[in-house]
Design an enzyme around this catalytic site. Sequence first.
Site, mmCIF file in Angstrom:
data_model
loop_
_atom_site.group_PDB
_atom_site.id
_atom_site.type_symbol
_atom_site.label_atom_id
_atom_site.label_comp_id
_atom_site.label_asym_id
_atom_site.label_seq_id
_atom_site.Cartn_x
_atom_site.Cartn_y
_atom_site.Cartn_z
ATOM 1 N N ARG A 101 -56.909 92.251 16.158
ATOM 2 C CA ARG A 101 -56.588 93.655 17.136
ATOM 3 C C ARG A 101 -56.279 94.761 16.483
ATOM 4 N NH1 ARG A 101 -54.201 88.924 19.425
ATOM 5 N NH2 ARG A 101 -55.019 88.328 21.545
ATOM 6 N N HIS A 148 -63.984 90.562 16.156
ATOM 7 C CA HIS A 148 -63.935 89.259 15.845
ATOM 8 C C HIS A 148 -64.862 88.958 14.710
ATOM 9 C CE1 HIS A 148 -62.645 89.007 19.952
ATOM 10 N NE2 HIS A 148 -63.832 89.059 20.519
ATOM 11 N N GLN A 169 -60.121 95.272 20.089
ATOM 12 C CA GLN A 169 -60.439 94.204 19.083
ATOM 13 C C GLN A 169 -61.599 93.929 18.657
ATOM 14 O OE1 GLN A 169 -60.567 90.577 22.103
ATOM 15 N NE2 GLN A 169 -59.355 92.040 22.821
#
Length: 417
Positions: free
Chosen positions: A286, A101, A99
């Site tokens: 993801r 951000h 993942q």
Amino acid sequence: MKPLEGVVRPYAWGSRTAIASMRGKTVPSQHPEAELWFGAHPAGPAACLGADGRIETDLLTAIDADPAGMLGERAISAFGSRLPFLMKVLAAEEPLSLQAHPSADQAQEGFERENARGIALDATNRNYRDPWHKPELIVALTEFEALAGFRDPHATVELLRELQVSELDPYLGMLAGQPDSEGLRALFTTWLTLPDASIATLVPAVLNAAVEVLGGSGRARFAAELKTVLELGEMYPRDPGVLASLLLNRIDLEPGEGLYLPAGNLHAYLRGTGVEIMANSDNVLRGGLTPKHIDVPELLRVLDFTPADVGDLMPAVRTVGAERIYLTAAPEFRLSRVELDGTGLRYASSICFDMPGPQILSVLTGSIDVRPMGGQPVTIPAGQAVWIGDAEPDVVVHAASSRAVFFRALVPPRATA
């Protein structure tokens, strides 16, 4: 000042021993316990305890009732009437998803875009659940394994060559011909968009080669990376994230070492227990190793393909007395580790905190007495925490056991929106 009881998150990848043991509960726990949250996140605000140990309210409700007194003017001017960080104990027995951000600008734009498209906040295909970014820092409590940041592509070319997989040759040539961030982007994009039939052929070929290399004579240079790809391949045999893991730094943290993950950093925690602090956001893009929603185009918008050395991802540390401070660029949080000696023989038995703004002290080992100036002490055992609001007087923290270890989370003085 409010004693806090954290919220346990029972994700499947969690441990049945680490968090339960810390909290003095039955071991093993009935279900895996992955995270223990100390914060005011709407999905799991910590409980505020009264003098009798019973729950009086939760931290989110308490902050909403008095944001100025709880957060202070400086934090409110930068982040609004919300606690800008979330502190956790994380205990991973199995790998988490691959993942990344978003940055602050990407989060704001993505949140507004998905709102305009009418995607519900709780929809499974929602990428941006709030307009905030999510830098994060984890500090290892045990030996901690992770994948983080794209490895130097020259080293990755060597790794792929060591496997000697003919099916990899076109992809190896792609990176060898352009060993830079653009080559990494091209290869990563190609792997994540391969047809299922190609993945079903390529992943087993890579796993078989990894077994051969590890079983050969001598020690493989990339032994840790190959063991990780075997583990991931066994769990996710048809997932392109298995291939993507070959592009990332394989990191081993010793207890006390930290890993800082800014926006755009592709990562996956593999195993271990640590204290994690992050900006108070739910935004996750993801890239594999999960049955959850994966939006490849949006992930590619967010990712930073600049190669990163492991040392660049480990925060600098400043020691001030008994406090070990982990320095990052995140404006929402600062995390430090404090160890006190109740016997007074080895190092400090107490410490005074006078910084303004909201603070959370989370106790991991032993117990502490927290005494506000002119007030009565409150004892906080391992597995619990204490909230100190901006309007509270300065506090003195004493070890209430022969050895006490706690982590301190606060909004740093330089915080700006």
